[in-house]
Motif scaffolding. Structure first.
Motif, PDB file in Angstrom:
ATOM      1  N   THR A  31       0.847  -1.205   0.000  1.00  0.00           N
ATOM      2  CA  THR A  31       0.000   0.000   0.000  1.00  0.00           C
ATOM      3  C   THR A  31       0.882   1.255   0.000  1.00  0.00           C
ATOM      4  OG1 THR A  31      -0.041   0.171   2.416  1.00  0.00           O
ATOM      5  CG2 THR A  31      -1.788  -1.177   1.401  1.00  0.00           C
ATOM      6  N   ARG A  81       1.952  -7.651   6.032  1.00  0.00           N
ATOM      7  CA  ARG A  81       1.243  -8.716   6.766  1.00  0.00           C
ATOM      8  C   ARG A  81       0.051  -9.250   5.990  1.00  0.00           C
ATOM      9  NH1 ARG A  81       0.340  -4.986  11.764  1.00  0.00           N
ATOM     10  NH2 ARG A  81       0.056  -3.682   9.918  1.00  0.00           N
ATOM     11  N   TYR A 125       5.926   8.691  17.599  1.00  0.00           N
ATOM     12  CA  TYR A 125       6.182   8.555  16.161  1.00  0.00           C
ATOM     13  C   TYR A 125       7.449   9.328  15.776  1.00  0.00           C
ATOM     14  CZ  TYR A 125       5.506   8.880  11.103  1.00  0.00           C
ATOM     15  OH  TYR A 125       5.691   8.821   9.737  1.00  0.00           O
ATOM     16  N   THR A 158      -2.298   8.425   2.106  1.00  0.00           N
ATOM     17  CA  THR A 158      -2.263   6.958   2.171  1.00  0.00           C
ATOM     18  C   THR A 158      -3.179   6.502   3.313  1.00  0.00           C
ATOM     19  OG1 THR A 158      -0.501   6.850   3.833  1.00  0.00           O
ATOM     20  CG2 THR A 158       0.211   7.017   1.538  1.00  0.00           C
TER      21      THR A 158
HETATM   22  N1  LIG Z   1       1.549   9.057   4.933  1.00  0.00           N
HETATM   23  C1  LIG Z   1       2.316  10.050   5.412  1.00  0.00           C
HETATM   24  O1  LIG Z   1       1.890  11.223   5.562  1.00  0.00           O
HETATM   25  C2  LIG Z   1       3.761   9.776   5.784  1.00  0.00           C
HETATM   26  C3  LIG Z   1       4.603  10.888   5.990  1.00  0.00           C
HETATM   27  C4  LIG Z   1       5.933  10.656   6.342  1.00  0.00           C
HETATM   28  C5  LIG Z   1       6.400   9.360   6.460  1.00  0.00           C
HETATM   29  N2  LIG Z   1       5.557   8.298   6.259  1.00  0.00           N
HETATM   30  C6  LIG Z   1       6.101   6.935   6.417  1.00  0.00           C
HETATM   31  O2  LIG Z   1       5.911   6.232   5.213  1.00  0.00           O
HETATM   32  C7  LIG Z   1       5.939   4.838   5.478  1.00  0.00           C
HETATM   33  C8  LIG Z   1       4.824   4.165   4.693  1.00  0.00           C
HETATM   34  O3  LIG Z   1       3.579   4.665   5.155  1.00  0.00           O
HETATM   35  P1  LIG Z   1       2.365   5.008   4.178  1.00  0.00           P
HETATM   36  O4  LIG Z   1       2.056   6.438   4.352  1.00  0.00           O
HETATM   37  O5  LIG Z   1       2.618   4.475   2.831  1.00  0.00           O
HETATM   38  O6  LIG Z   1       1.181   4.237   4.912  1.00  0.00           O
HETATM   39  P2  LIG Z   1       0.539   2.795   4.670  1.00  0.00           P
HETATM   40  O7  LIG Z   1      -0.152   2.757   3.354  1.00  0.00           O
HETATM   41  O8  LIG Z   1      -0.263   2.519   5.899  1.00  0.00           O
HETATM   42  O9  LIG Z   1       1.799   1.831   4.577  1.00  0.00           O
HETATM   43  C9  LIG Z   1       2.347   1.140   5.658  1.00  0.00           C
HETATM   44  C10 LIG Z   1       2.708  -0.238   5.149  1.00  0.00           C
HETATM   45  O10 LIG Z   1       3.456  -0.900   6.157  1.00  0.00           O
HETATM   46  C11 LIG Z   1       2.985  -2.232   6.267  1.00  0.00           C
HETATM   47  N3  LIG Z   1       3.212  -2.677   7.639  1.00  0.00           N
HETATM   48  C12 LIG Z   1       2.804  -2.071   8.775  1.00  0.00           C
HETATM   49  N4  LIG Z   1       3.173  -2.787   9.841  1.00  0.00           N
HETATM   50  C13 LIG Z   1       3.843  -3.863   9.357  1.00  0.00           C
HETATM   51  C14 LIG Z   1       4.463  -4.982   9.961  1.00  0.00           C
HETATM   52  N5  LIG Z   1       4.477  -5.145  11.288  1.00  0.00           N
HETATM   53  N6  LIG Z   1       5.063  -5.902   9.165  1.00  0.00           N
HETATM   54  C15 LIG Z   1       5.055  -5.745   7.803  1.00  0.00           C
HETATM   55  N7  LIG Z   1       4.482  -4.712   7.193  1.00  0.00           N
HETATM   56  C16 LIG Z   1       3.878  -3.789   7.955  1.00  0.00           C
HETATM   57  C17 LIG Z   1       1.491  -2.154   5.926  1.00  0.00           C
HETATM   58  O11 LIG Z   1       1.017  -3.389   5.405  1.00  0.00           O
HETATM   59  P3  LIG Z   1       0.214  -4.473   6.310  1.00  0.00           P
HETATM   60  O12 LIG Z   1      -0.772  -3.700   7.128  1.00  0.00           O
HETATM   61  O13 LIG Z   1      -0.410  -5.385   5.311  1.00  0.00           O
HETATM   62  O14 LIG Z   1       1.260  -5.145   7.124  1.00  0.00           O
HETATM   63  C18 LIG Z   1       1.478  -1.086   4.857  1.00  0.00           C
HETATM   64  O15 LIG Z   1       1.610  -1.656   3.578  1.00  0.00           O
HETATM   65  C19 LIG Z   1       5.827   4.691   6.994  1.00  0.00           C
HETATM   66  O16 LIG Z   1       7.097   4.386   7.525  1.00  0.00           O
HETATM   67  C20 LIG Z   1       5.398   6.094   7.448  1.00  0.00           C
HETATM   68  O17 LIG Z   1       5.855   6.382   8.745  1.00  0.00           O
HETATM   69  C21 LIG Z   1       4.250   8.487   5.915  1.00  0.00           C
END
Ligand SMILES: NC(=O)c1ccc[n+]([C@@H]2O[C@H](COP(=O)([O-])OP(=O)(O)OC[C@H]3O[C@@H](n4cnc5c(N)ncnc54)[C@H](OP(=O)(O)O)[C@@H]3O)[C@@H](O)[C@H]2O)c1
Length: 268
Positions: free
Chosen positions: A17, A39, A157, A192
């Motif tokens: 995702t 997961r 966080y 996201t």
């Molecule tokens: N969205 C924002 O505004 C933002 C801003 C700055 C940084 N980030 C960082 O970007 C990264 C990706 O986030 P995103 O925004 O793309 O959100 P997201 O769509 O919720 O992506 C998070 C991904 O991590 C996986 N995940 C979570 N826990 C896990 C575990 N224990 N084992 C394996 N996979 C796991 C989830 O898949 P499953 O649930 O299927 O495991 C999901 O695919 C994160 O590190 C977040 O801190 C996001």
């Protein structure tokens, strides 16, 4: 000179995702073979099918990055499918909507497990393999702009993201002589599932973060992915996707009192 990505391979945690999925698709478009994990099998399969449908190469491993040894399983699977791994992107992560003083010891440990310890395990294992292989490589970790400044109710966080950031800084110095690049990625608010997941784990009904963030400070996963691919081609220490927010981080160091006044009113 730019690195030719054709025929190299990239491992991405949280690749089903959001930023991880967009990066997997962009990387496959750029000629990389991609191994993603998460997961839930369904989103992973959707991304793998999309990549293969477009003529790219991808595999998925269903696993939980908090399980010690999962990084070995992941890197073994990638190696078996595509040969020695060129790059890893430690991207899996989540938030916690809680003030610092209300965050329990357990909550702090749990978020550090996903965001920091799993990042370290993957980057350390990948680096050891890259050193042994002797062909260089690239380690990337998805930190955040919140690795450099905090906003209210995201203390845990930000602490995990600052830890990823400093880990990358240190590993970059250590691994440079071996031809291994290390980059931290610092997205701003990205549209996201992240905010819904954060609301759920924090026991909140919903998140209004995306609605309440000014459009100017919003970006898509694809924008972050493009910046990551540029960094894979031409390695750089840090990937920032907003110049203004990067300036905020400088101002935060120079004028902490002034920035505190602006940042303490952010409520999301
Ligand atoms: N969205 C924002 O505004 C933002 C801003 C700055 C940084 N980030 C960082 O970007 C990264 C990706 O986030 P995103 O925004 O793309 O959100 P997201 O769509 O919720 O992506 C998070 C991904 O991590 C996986 N995940 C979570 N826990 C896990 C575990 N224990 N084992 C394996 N996979 C796991 C989830 O898949 P499953 O649930 O299927 O495991 C999901 O695919 C994160 O590190 C977040 O801190 C996001």
């Amino acid at each position: 000179m730019a690195i030719d990505l054709q025929g190299r391979s990239l491992v991405i945690t949280g690749g089903g995702t959001g930023i991880g999925a967009a990066t997997a698709i962009a990387a496959a478009d750029a000629g990389l073979s991609v191994c993603i994990c998460g997961r839930r099998p369904e989103p992973l399969e959707t991304i793998v099918e999309k990549i293969r449908g477009a003529g790219g190469q991808a595999i998925a491993v269903t696993n939980d990055v908090t399980a010690p040894g999962s990084e070995i399983e992941l890197l073994d699977a990638a190696e078996q499918a595509f040969g020695p791994t060129w790059a890893v992107f430690a991207n899996a992560g989540r938030g916690l909507d809680r003030t610092g003083h209300e965050t329990t010891d357990n909550e702090m440990k749990e978020i550090f497990e996903v965001n920091f310890f799993a990042t370290h395990r993957l980057m350390a294992e990948a680096a050891s393999r890259m050193v042994a292989h002797g062909q260089g490589g690239h380690l990337l970790a998805c930190a955040s702009c919140l690795s450099r400044f905090a906003i209210p109710r995201h203390a845990a966080y930000s602490a995990t993201k600052a830890s990823q950031d400093i880990l990358c800084q240190a590993m970059r110095l250590e691994l440079k002589p071996m031809g291994i690049h290390v980059s931290s990625v610092h997205p701003i608010t990205t549209t996201t599932e992240f905010f819904d997941v954060t609301a759920t784990v924090s026991g909140r009904e919903e998140s209004r973060a995306l609605e309440e963030t000014p459009r100017f400070f919003l970006q898509s996963s694809e924008q972050v992915a493009e910046a990551i691919i540029r960094c894979l081609r031409r390695p750089r220490p840090e990937v920032w996707t907003s110049r203004i927010v990067r300036l905020v981080t400088v101002a935060r160091s120079l004028f902490p009192r002034l920035l505190d006044r602006r940042l303490r009113d952010i409520d999301r």
